[in-house]
Design a protein around this motif. Structure first.
Motif, PDB file in Angstrom:
ATOM      1  N   LEU A   1      82.699  71.835  82.645  1.00 38.52           N
ATOM      2  CA  LEU A   1      82.457  72.649  83.838  1.00 38.52           C
ATOM      3  C   LEU A   1      81.105  73.352  83.751  1.00 38.52           C
ATOM      4  O   LEU A   1      80.387  73.487  84.759  1.00 38.52           O
ATOM      5  CB  LEU A   1      83.575  73.671  84.004  1.00 38.52           C
ATOM      6  N   LYS A   2      80.736  73.797  82.558  1.00 37.68           N
ATOM      7  CA  LYS A   2      79.422  74.430  82.389  1.00 37.68           C
ATOM      8  C   LYS A   2      78.301  73.437  82.687  1.00 37.68           C
ATOM      9  O   LYS A   2      77.277  73.804  83.275  1.00 37.68           O
ATOM     10  CB  LYS A   2      79.277  74.974  80.962  1.00 37.68           C
ATOM     11  N   ILE A   3      78.491  72.197  82.288  1.00 36.17           N
ATOM     12  CA  ILE A   3      77.475  71.178  82.575  1.00 36.17           C
ATOM     13  C   ILE A   3      77.341  70.978  84.084  1.00 36.17           C
ATOM     14  O   ILE A   3      76.231  70.870  84.615  1.00 36.17           O
ATOM     15  CB  ILE A   3      77.836  69.850  81.876  1.00 36.17           C
TER      16      ILE A   3
ATOM     17  N   GLY B   1      87.843  57.497  84.879  1.00 31.69           N
ATOM     18  CA  GLY B   1      87.508  57.870  86.248  1.00 31.69           C
ATOM     19  C   GLY B   1      86.031  58.175  86.427  1.00 31.69           C
ATOM     20  O   GLY B   1      85.409  57.751  87.405  1.00 31.69           O
ATOM     21  N   SER B   2      85.449  58.894  85.472  1.00 29.36           N
ATOM     22  CA  SER B   2      84.013  59.218  85.551  1.00 29.36           C
ATOM     23  C   SER B   2      83.163  57.961  85.413  1.00 29.36           C
ATOM     24  O   SER B   2      82.160  57.793  86.117  1.00 29.36           O
ATOM     25  CB  SER B   2      83.652  60.228  84.459  1.00 29.36           C
ATOM     26  N   LEU B   3      83.555  57.085  84.509  1.00 28.76           N
ATOM     27  CA  LEU B   3      82.814  55.835  84.341  1.00 28.76           C
ATOM     28  C   LEU B   3      82.907  54.971  85.593  1.00 28.76           C
ATOM     29  O   LEU B   3      81.944  54.290  85.965  1.00 28.76           O
ATOM     30  CB  LEU B   3      83.351  55.070  83.126  1.00 28.76           C
ATOM     31  N   TYR B   4      84.065  55.011  86.248  1.00 26.77           N
ATOM     32  CA  TYR B   4      84.229  54.244  87.495  1.00 26.77           C
ATOM     33  C   TYR B   4      83.273  54.761  88.570  1.00 26.77           C
ATOM     34  O   TYR B   4      82.643  53.966  89.294  1.00 26.77           O
ATOM     35  CB  TYR B   4      85.667  54.349  87.982  1.00 26.77           C
ATOM     36  N   LEU B   5      83.138  56.091  88.682  1.00 33.86           N
ATOM     37  CA  LEU B   5      82.217  56.649  89.674  1.00 33.86           C
ATOM     38  C   LEU B   5      80.765  56.314  89.337  1.00 33.86           C
ATOM     39  O   LEU B   5      79.947  56.101  90.229  1.00 33.86           O
ATOM     40  CB  LEU B   5      82.404  58.153  89.778  1.00 33.86           C
ATOM     41  N   MET B   6      80.428  56.275  88.033  1.00 33.81           N
ATOM     42  CA  MET B   6      79.085  55.855  87.657  1.00 33.81           C
ATOM     43  C   MET B   6      78.867  54.392  88.038  1.00 33.81           C
ATOM     44  O   MET B   6      77.792  54.011  88.529  1.00 33.81           O
ATOM     45  CB  MET B   6      78.875  56.026  86.145  1.00 33.81           C
ATOM     46  N   MET B   7      79.899  53.571  87.847  1.00 32.01           N
ATOM     47  CA  MET B   7      79.828  52.161  88.245  1.00 32.01           C
ATOM     48  C   MET B   7      79.635  52.042  89.752  1.00 32.01           C
ATOM     49  O   MET B   7      78.764  51.310  90.233  1.00 32.01           O
ATOM     50  CB  MET B   7      81.096  51.439  87.824  1.00 32.01           C
ATOM     51  N   GLN B   8      80.441  52.780  90.512  1.00 29.69           N
ATOM     52  CA  GLN B   8      80.397  52.719  91.969  1.00 29.69           C
ATOM     53  C   GLN B   8      79.024  53.134  92.506  1.00 29.69           C
ATOM     54  O   GLN B   8      78.437  52.435  93.349  1.00 29.69           O
ATOM     55  CB  GLN B   8      81.491  53.625  92.535  1.00 29.69           C
ATOM     56  N   ASN B   9      78.514  54.246  92.028  1.00 30.69           N
ATOM     57  CA  ASN B   9      77.215  54.723  92.501  1.00 30.69           C
ATOM     58  C   ASN B   9      76.079  53.827  92.026  1.00 30.69           C
ATOM     59  O   ASN B   9      75.085  53.639  92.743  1.00 30.69           O
ATOM     60  CB  ASN B   9      76.988  56.162  92.027  1.00 30.69           C
TER      61      ASN B   9
ATOM     62  N   VAL C   1      71.142  63.921  88.351  1.00 30.16           N
ATOM     63  CA  VAL C   1      72.155  64.957  88.198  1.00 30.16           C
ATOM     64  C   VAL C   1      73.555  64.392  88.400  1.00 30.16           C
ATOM     65  O   VAL C   1      74.522  64.882  87.802  1.00 30.16           O
ATOM     66  CB  VAL C   1      71.872  66.138  89.146  1.00 30.16           C
ATOM     67  N   ILE C   2      73.710  63.350  89.199  1.00 30.54           N
ATOM     68  CA  ILE C   2      75.004  62.676  89.300  1.00 30.54           C
ATOM     69  C   ILE C   2      75.364  62.045  87.956  1.00 30.54           C
ATOM     70  O   ILE C   2      76.524  62.082  87.515  1.00 30.54           O
ATOM     71  CB  ILE C   2      74.972  61.620  90.423  1.00 30.54           C
ATOM     72  N   ILE C   3      74.376  61.471  87.284  1.00 29.33           N
ATOM     73  CA  ILE C   3      74.611  60.910  85.947  1.00 29.33           C
ATOM     74  C   ILE C   3      75.019  62.010  84.977  1.00 29.33           C
ATOM     75  O   ILE C   3      75.923  61.836  84.144  1.00 29.33           O
ATOM     76  CB  ILE C   3      73.336  60.187  85.451  1.00 29.33           C
ATOM     77  N   ILE C   4      74.378  63.171  85.083  1.00 32.82           N
ATOM     78  CA  ILE C   4      74.720  64.312  84.225  1.00 32.82           C
ATOM     79  C   ILE C   4      76.147  64.776  84.505  1.00 32.82           C
ATOM     80  O   ILE C   4      76.902  65.112  83.583  1.00 32.82           O
ATOM     81  CB  ILE C   4      73.703  65.448  84.428  1.00 32.82           C
ATOM     82  N   ALA C   5      76.546  64.783  85.778  1.00 34.73           N
ATOM     83  CA  ALA C   5      77.923  65.142  86.121  1.00 34.73           C
ATOM     84  C   ALA C   5      78.904  64.126  85.539  1.00 34.73           C
ATOM     85  O   ALA C   5      80.015  64.480  85.129  1.00 34.73           O
ATOM     86  CB  ALA C   5      78.080  65.224  87.640  1.00 34.73           C
TER      87      ALA C   5
END
Length: 329
Positions: A261-263, A184-192, A226-230
């Motif tokens: 969550l800390k990140i 899911g996180s990789l998909y959002l990185m792809m999308q953005n 910061v989106i990449i960091i998330a």
């Protein structure tokens, strides 16, 4: 595995780490120190599970306690807890997850290229990604010789607050979607990444690449970083499920959730900065190029220092022998 075999297999690593803690071995790189520390704590968890009353478990518990005291030695006063999280606790945590950060960055960058290439080869692609309304509005602004007018239309305070809240929501999604086994996180990185790539090509195609870069990246440098960091936080969560190591899968999931969550929490001040820049600074498209470049450069250096360079420096410093640190004071 029998206890004797477990000890024989890992004894050399334990002795090596013990020498580091005692100051007899200081020529290790930060990566090697980190690997040893993580291995010892994993071995302790394994020993507590399979040999709970053994001398091996007692020894590893003592070793882990020593290392914890040296690495995390800090005054946990409530009045400074907020500050110590960002200056001490988080950098040590971030050092542990540099690989996830790199993966998130590479996936995002790859799909930026994919987005730009797709926009270059398909005239309708930009509209399918950015939407007809946005493209038509931007074309009207270009025709009026003010291509970046979209950043001037809202009130500064409302725009800054709205953008900040929206970006934090995106970061939380990038993190929470990691529960889908990191996909899911990789998909959002792809999308953005695809959106950014097609967006930048759109302005390139109109002969406005530099105008868009000098304007958008005033706030976008921190915002995108910061989106990449998330996204990396989401990978930490997902990998906690996929790769439990010597922990139970549930315990590994809890650790991944807590660390991820800390990140995400660490990104909130940066999103506030990005929101401020977008609301109050980006709208000044008349500013000289040198000032825009200065803001972009300082923003990039800030992100690289806090999330890549400083964690390495601080981790190395915390594992120095205490007497060696005293000599430097």
């Amino acid at each position: 595995m029998r206890e004797a075999a477990f000890v024989k297999q890992n004894k050399d690593k334990w002795i090596r780490f013990e020498n580091v803690l005692s100051g007899n071995h200081t020529d290790l790189s930060p990566d090697e120190l980190s690997a040893l520390y993580l291995e010892v704590t994993d071995h302790l968890s394994y020993a507590k599970t399979f040999y709970p009353q053994s001398k091996t478990a007692q020894y590893l518990n003592h070793l882990a306690s020593q290392s914890h005291q040296k690495i995390y030695k800090t005054k946990r006063e409530s009045s400074t807890r907020f500050i110590t999280f960002f200056t001490q606790e988080f950098p040590l945590l971030m050092f542990k997850y540099q690989r996830q950060l790199l993966i998130s960055f590479l996936v995002f960058t790859l799909f930026c290229v994919v987005g730009a290439y797709s926009a270059a080869t398909d005239g309708a692609y930009v509209r399918s990604i950015l939407g007809d309304a946005y493209v038509n509005m931007t074309l009207e602004n270009i025709a009026d010789n003010d291509p970046m007018r979209v950043y001037k239309e809202m009130n500064e305070v409302e725009m800054s607050m709205g953008i900040t809240v929206n970006n934090i929501k995106v970061a939380l999604m990038a993190f929470i979607f990691g529960i889908l086994l990191s996909i899911g996180s990789l998909y959002l990185m792809m999308q953005n990444g695809v959106m950014l790539g097609s967006f930048q090509y759109f302005f390139y195609d109109k002969g406005l690449l530099w105008e868009s870069v000098r304007t958008i990246w005033i706030h976008g440098t921190i915002e995108i970083s910061v989106i990449i960091i998330a996204g990396a936080a989401g990978l930490v969560l997902g990998n906690g499920i996929l790769f439990p190591g010597t922990y139970t899968r549930l315990e590994s999931f809890k650790r991944g959730m807590k660390d991820g969550l800390k990140i995400v929490v660490s990104t909130i001040p940066f999103f506030i900065i990005a929101g401020f820049l977008e609301g109050f600074v980006t709208r000044h498209t008349e500013m000289p190029d040198w000032l825009a470049i200065l803001i972009i450069t300082l923003s990039l250096l800030l992100i690289l220092f806090y999330y890549v360079v400083y964690p390495r420096i601080y981790f190395k410093k915390q594992l120095q022998p205490l007497d060696e640190r005293t000599n430097h004071i």
